[in-house]
Design a protein around this motif. Structure first.
Motif, short mmCIF file in Angstrom:
data_model
loop_
_atom_site.label_atom_id
_atom_site.label_comp_id
_atom_site.label_asym_id
_atom_site.label_seq_id
_atom_site.Cartn_x
_atom_site.Cartn_y
_atom_site.Cartn_z
N GLU A 3 39.05 46.06 39.37
CA GLU A 3 38.67 44.93 38.52
C GLU A 3 37.19 44.55 38.67
OE1 GLU A 3 41.08 41.56 37.88
OE2 GLU A 3 42.93 42.54 38.55
N ARG A 20 46.56 38.12 42.22
CA ARG A 20 46.85 37.27 41.06
C ARG A 20 46.74 35.79 41.43
NH1 ARG A 20 52.14 37.92 37.08
NH2 ARG A 20 51.47 36.42 35.50
N ALA A 67 35.53 43.71 41.60
CA ALA A 67 35.24 42.71 42.62
C ALA A 67 34.36 43.29 43.72
CB ALA A 67 36.54 42.19 43.23
N ALA A 78 33.78 38.90 41.66
CA ALA A 78 34.32 37.95 42.64
C ALA A 78 34.13 38.51 44.05
CB ALA A 78 35.80 37.69 42.38
N LYS A 92 43.22 34.46 41.00
CA LYS A 92 42.58 34.46 39.68
C LYS A 92 42.61 33.07 39.06
CE LYS A 92 43.61 39.26 38.48
NZ LYS A 92 44.16 40.17 37.45
N ASN A 93 41.57 32.74 38.34
CA ASN A 93 41.51 31.48 37.60
C ASN A 93 41.98 31.72 36.17
OD1 ASN A 93 40.39 29.96 39.74
ND2 ASN A 93 38.37 30.84 39.31
N GLY A 132 44.10 33.66 35.08
CA GLY A 132 44.34 35.05 34.76
C GLY A 132 43.10 35.86 34.43
N THR A 133 41.91 35.30 34.62
CA THR A 133 40.68 36.02 34.32
C THR A 133 40.47 37.16 35.31
OG1 THR A 133 39.41 34.45 35.64
CG2 THR A 133 39.60 34.02 33.27
N PRO A 134 39.79 38.23 34.91
CA PRO A 134 39.54 39.36 35.82
C PRO A 134 38.72 38.93 37.04
CG PRO A 134 39.12 39.99 33.54
CD PRO A 134 39.30 38.50 33.55
N LEU A 135 38.78 39.73 38.07
CA LEU A 135 38.07 39.43 39.31
C LEU A 135 36.67 40.05 39.35
CD1 LEU A 135 41.08 40.05 41.72
CD2 LEU A 135 40.04 37.84 41.17
#
Length: 221
Positions: free
Chosen positions: A130, A96, A132, A108, A99-100, A102-105
């Protein structure tokens, strides 16, 4: 793990002896304070509790209400309850932080050092859910095989062997080890990446990994 470190006198935090282990416990409430009563706890409730200084292995143990959580089903095993609130919650909070807004990962790039550790494996599983791209460092062939089966991309344990491959590319690094005072983790990050520190296990690892050696100097003497 924490109980063992406290009993050996290792790590940053110390306890006085005699010492009763039990930093993570599951049990039923026998006595309540007024605030706990107001929050809805009742005598006989089954709960999981944490205490950084131990004590849980005693017949009775006292915990602050903020370190207690109800177990919503009697079907949940004690070990599973502790793992959920200790290991998986740590991993969830680490992810968490990366995250930027709260956006999903999704897509990433995430590096987890010592990915085979309990928190490491939890972080890998949650990050993959998520979407990533997850990289982990491992120190043994058996660990690598297991982490690949989870869907992670494996790198050698020593930063000398992996940093040049991912330098400047990671959106999030979760460092469980502090193998080189976090230097390699910082260098692995992109310009907007985030470093989250969840452990300093290299303090307890006496294996020499080439030029890196062992130990963490991030906190000085």
């Amino acid at each position: 793990f924490r109980d063992c470190m406290l009993r050996r006198g290792l790590g940053v935090e110390k306890v006085s002896f005699p010492f009763t282990p039990g930093c993570e416990v599951v049990g039923t409430i026998s006595h309540l304070g007024n605030r706990a009563k107001r929050m809805g706890y009742r005598i006989g409730d089954r709960v999981v509790a944490m205490n950084r200084s131990g004590g849980g292995n005693g017949y009775y143990a006292k915990f602050h209400m903020d370190c207690v959580s109800p177990i919503i089903s009697n079907k949940i095993e004690a070990a599973d309850a502790v793992c959920l609130v200790d290991v998986y919650m740590t991993a969830y909070q680490a992810l968490r932080c990366g995250k930027n807004d709260g956006t999903p990962l999704t897509e990433a790039n995430i590096l987890v050092t010592d990915g085979y550790s309990p928190v490491g494996q939890a972080a890998v599983q949650l990050a993959l859910l998520e979407g990533a791209n997850v990289y982990v460092t491992t120190s043994e062939t058996g660990q690598e095989e297991h982490m690949r089966s989870l869907g992670a991309k494996c790198l050698p344990y020593s930063p000398n062997k992996w940093l040049h491959k991912i330098k400047g590319k990671m959106d999030l690094v979760i460092d469980n080890t502090c193998l080189d005072s976090y230097d390699s983790s910082w260098n692995a990050l992109s310009a907007t990446g985030t470093l989250v520190v969840t452990g300093i296990t290299s303090l307890y690892n006496f294996t020499d990994y080439g030029d890196v050696g062992f130990g963490c100097d991030a906190f000085g003497d």
